[in-house]
Write an enzyme that holds these catalytic residues in place. Structure first.
Site, PDB file in Angstrom:
ATOM      1  N   HIS A  32       0.837  -1.204   0.000  1.00 54.36           N
ATOM      2  CA  HIS A  32       0.000   0.000   0.000  1.00 54.36           C
ATOM      3  C   HIS A  32       0.872   1.254   0.000  1.00 54.36           C
ATOM      4  O   HIS A  32       0.627   2.195  -0.761  1.00 54.36           O
ATOM      5  CB  HIS A  32      -0.926   0.012   1.222  1.00 54.36           C
ATOM      6  CG  HIS A  32      -2.134  -0.844   1.085  1.00 54.36           C
ATOM      7  ND1 HIS A  32      -2.087  -2.219   1.122  1.00 54.36           N
ATOM      8  CD2 HIS A  32      -3.433  -0.524   0.922  1.00 54.36           C
ATOM      9  CE1 HIS A  32      -3.314  -2.700   0.995  1.00 54.36           C
ATOM     10  NE2 HIS A  32      -4.152  -1.681   0.857  1.00 54.36           N
ATOM     11  N   LYS A  50      -9.616 -10.256   6.620  1.00 56.94           N
ATOM     12  CA  LYS A  50     -10.282 -10.798   7.806  1.00 56.94           C
ATOM     13  C   LYS A  50     -10.376  -9.714   8.870  1.00 56.94           C
ATOM     14  O   LYS A  50      -9.565  -8.800   8.921  1.00 56.94           O
ATOM     15  CB  LYS A  50      -9.567 -12.033   8.345  1.00 56.94           C
ATOM     16  CG  LYS A  50      -8.242 -11.753   9.014  1.00 56.94           C
ATOM     17  CD  LYS A  50      -7.647 -13.019   9.617  1.00 56.94           C
ATOM     18  CE  LYS A  50      -6.299 -12.677  10.255  1.00 56.94           C
ATOM     19  NZ  LYS A  50      -5.633 -13.855  10.783  1.00 56.94           N
TER      20      LYS A  50
END
Length: 180
Positions: free
Chosen positions: A35, A93
Site C-alpha cells: 500500500h 479478515k
C-alpha cells in the site's frame, strides 16, 4: 450464493452485509508495504473494478501454496486512495474501521474470508504475475486468478457492517451482564 467476477461494477452496490458470495477473476494481494509503495509510485494495475486481497501468500514453484487473509484493520489508513481510484472490493479478515466503511459508501464492499483457511484459498487460485517483488514474498503485489472463492460481505456499500454490529451486540451483552 451470489457469483461475482472481476472487474466488479455496480452489482456490488446491491450486496448486503451477510450475503454469501463467490468471487472469480483477477485479484491483487496487498499488505502494508505494498500500500505504501502504491501511494508513492502509483497503482501498478488498473484499479477500476479491481479487488484487493489483504494477504501475504506463500508462493513456490510458480504457484500459490497458501493464501490466507491478513488482518485488514492494519490497512485502515492506507485504503482510501485505492477506493478513490476505483477499487470495488477489499478482501481480508476482521473487518475495517469507520473511515473505510464511509469510503465504501456507494462505491464498493469489504469481503471477509475466514482466517486459518489458507490452503482452501490457494486451491481456488492460479498465479498470474507479480509487482514489487523486491518487497519480498509476503509484501509483493501478486496478481492471482480466482475460481469461485467463497466470501461473506462484511461491509456493504450502504454502511451495513457485520463486524460493527457484532461488536455493538457484544457490548450490550457485556453491559447487561456486568451492569456497567
Amino acid at each position: 450464493m451470489i457469483h461475482l467476477t472481476t472487474p466488479l461494477g455496480d452489482e456490488v452496490l446491491s450486496l448486503r452485509a451477510g450475503d454469501a458470495v463467490t468471487l472469480s477473476g483477477t485479484v491483487y494481494t496487498a499488505r502494508d508495504e505494498a500500500h505504501l509503495r502504491m501511494m508513492e509510485d502509483g497503482i501498478p494495475f488498473d484499479p477500476r473494478g479491481a479487488a484487493v486481497y489483504h494477504c501475504g501468500p506463500v508462493i513456490a514453484d510458480g504457484r500459490v501454496v497458501a493464501a490466507g487473509p491478513t488482518t485488514s484493520a492494519r490497512m485502515n489508513d492506507l485504503s482510501g486512495f485505492l477506493l478513490d481510484a476505483g477499487v470495488r472490493a477489499l478482501i481480508g479478515k476482521g473487518g475495517m474501521g469507520p473511515a473505510v466503511r464511509e469510503g465504501l459508501s456507494g462505491r464498493g464492499v469489504y469481503l471477509a474470508f475466514t482466517g486459518g483457511c489458507a490452503a482452501l484459498a490457494a486451491a481456488r487460485m492460479r498465479l498470474v504475475g507479480v509487482y514489487y517483488e523486491d518487497l519480498g514474498m509476503a509484501e509483493a503485489v501478486w496478481q492471482i486468478e480466482l475460481d469461485h472463492l467463497p466470501l461473506i460481505v462484511g461491509i456493504d456499500a450502504c454502511g451495513g457492517d457485520l463486524f460493527a454490529d457484532v461488536g455493538q451486540e457484544a457490548k450490550i451483552h457485556f453491559e447487561q451482564r456486568f451492569n456497567t
